[in-house]
Design an enzyme around this catalytic site. Structure first.
Site, mmCIF file in Angstrom:
data_model
loop_
_atom_site.group_PDB
_atom_site.id
_atom_site.type_symbol
_atom_site.label_atom_id
_atom_site.label_comp_id
_atom_site.label_asym_id
_atom_site.label_seq_id
_atom_site.Cartn_x
_atom_site.Cartn_y
_atom_site.Cartn_z
ATOM 1 N N LYS A 59 0.818 -1.397 0.235
ATOM 2 C CA LYS A 59 -0.061 0.081 -0.045
ATOM 3 C C LYS A 59 1.423 1.855 0.101
ATOM 4 C CE LYS A 59 -3.679 -2.579 1.740
ATOM 5 N NZ LYS A 59 -4.521 -2.844 3.224
ATOM 6 N N GLN A 103 -3.950 -1.242 9.690
ATOM 7 C CA GLN A 103 -4.562 -2.925 8.667
ATOM 8 C C GLN A 103 -5.117 -3.366 9.837
ATOM 9 O OE1 GLN A 103 -3.486 -3.349 5.412
ATOM 10 N NE2 GLN A 103 -4.542 -5.284 6.036
ATOM 11 N N ASP A 126 -10.210 2.804 3.478
ATOM 12 C CA ASP A 126 -10.780 1.837 3.261
ATOM 13 C C ASP A 126 -12.562 1.911 2.861
ATOM 14 O OD1 ASP A 126 -9.285 -0.270 3.422
ATOM 15 O OD2 ASP A 126 -8.823 0.058 5.583
#
Ligand code: NAP
Length: 290
Positions: A59, A103, A126
């Site tokens: 990422k 995460q 997200d």
């Protein structure tokens, strides 16, 4: 769409499509920088989960390649929930940061829902916050979860018109299955959601023009379960007996029946990170528009 069975399906190449989309992102980043704004993504990793380490590295690399400002914050597995929430709150107020990603999974002593809800919906790239889920459900502007969003881009890339088509989603998680179903619905597909309590999965999938498999089990979808000419998107990430990455779909068999199919690796996976970049860019662009 016409398709003769027993010919190999077209592959929807997630690497190539990602490359194309990231070129567009890079150009938009340059345009934004010219206006004095550099899109910034903060990625937080708590603990040492090896798979998570790979994901966050990819990422951050995606961000750097496209010209973003990117911060990776790594914390020990024993970080307290209160400290993590305080860190998120600080990032919510940091003007250099437009997107915040924690995460998952987080260590067991931390409540993942609390973490997700602590992120400002304006920075929820997200797309997991309740506000983002509500925005998707009601068709309001917000952030779409990256994996199903990537699947929609894959369908768009082959010019697939979902209107009036039957889409079957296998899996109903909050991060893939449910938002996937809502996105397909928004594009006028008739949507069926299947899960572990679905008694006859094959009876459902055989009716589908589009199948999205998001289960996390090998060979959930085999050739006998697919209508000739259907489009098959494989979200699953599993290991085969040799330890190689594979999806939920029996690729060799299903590609003889489907018209289009996504491979694993090289399919939905790269698209997920690409859509994270798109969301972060849009978060930064919105700060100028507001
Ligand atoms: P999850 O939260 O474990 O959800 C799996 C879903 O599959 C559940 O809804 C479950 O039903 C359903 N299911 C389980 N067994 C089934 C069966 N035999 N038939 C039909 N449905 C069944 O998983 P997830 O987070 O959605 O992820 C799914 C897969 O996608 C995993 O392999 C994950 O690694 C992968 N993934 C990939 C990406 C990517 O970027 N490529 C991103 C995210 C996830 P119940 O709800 O009834 O339990």
């Amino acid at each position: 769409m016409t398709h003769t069975p027993h010919q190999s399906a077209h592959i929807i190449d997630g690497v190539a499509l990602s490359h194309q989309l990231r070129q567009d992102v890079t150009q938009r980043v340059q345009a934004l920088k010219a206006k004095g704004v550099t899109p910034g993504l903060a990625v937080i990793l708590v603990g040492e989960n090896p798979a998570s380490q790979v994901y966050v590295r990819n990422k951050v690399k995606g961000c750097v390649d496209c010209g973003f400002h990117s911060v990776l914050e790594k914390y020990d597995a024993d970080m307290s929930e209160a400290d993590l929430l305080a860190r998120i709150e600080a990032l919510n107020h940091d003007p250099a940061i437009h997107g915040i990603l924690v995460q998952l999974p987080v260590p067991k002593h931390i409540d993942a829902n609390k973490v997700i809800e602590a992120i400002s919906p304006l920075k929820d790239v997200d797309g997991f916050h309740i506000a983002s889920a509500g925005a998707l459900m009601t068709g309001m502007p917000g952030f779409w979860p990256c994996t199903p969003y990537g699947c929609m881009k894959m369908l768009e890339s082959i010019g697939f018109d979902l209107r009036g088509k039957h889409a079957v989603v296998i899996g109903r998680s909050n991060i893939v299955g449910k938002p996937m179903a809502l996105m397909l619905l928004q594009k006028n597909a008739t949507v069926t959601i299947c899960h572990s309590a679905t008694p006859d999965l094959k009876a459902m999938t055989l009716q589908a023009d589009v199948i999205v498999a998001a289960v996390g089990k090998r060979n959930v979808l085999t050739a006998d379960m697919v209508k000739p000419g259907a489009v098959v998107l494989d979200v699953g990430m599993n290991r085969d007996d040799a330890g190689k990455l594979c999806g939920d779909v029996d690729f060799a068999g299903v590609s003889q029946v489907a018209s289009y199919i996504t491979p694993v690796p090289g399919g939905v996976g790269p698209m997920t990170i690409t859509m994270l970049l798109v969301n972060t860019l849009e978060a930064a662009e919105r700060t100028l528009a507001s």
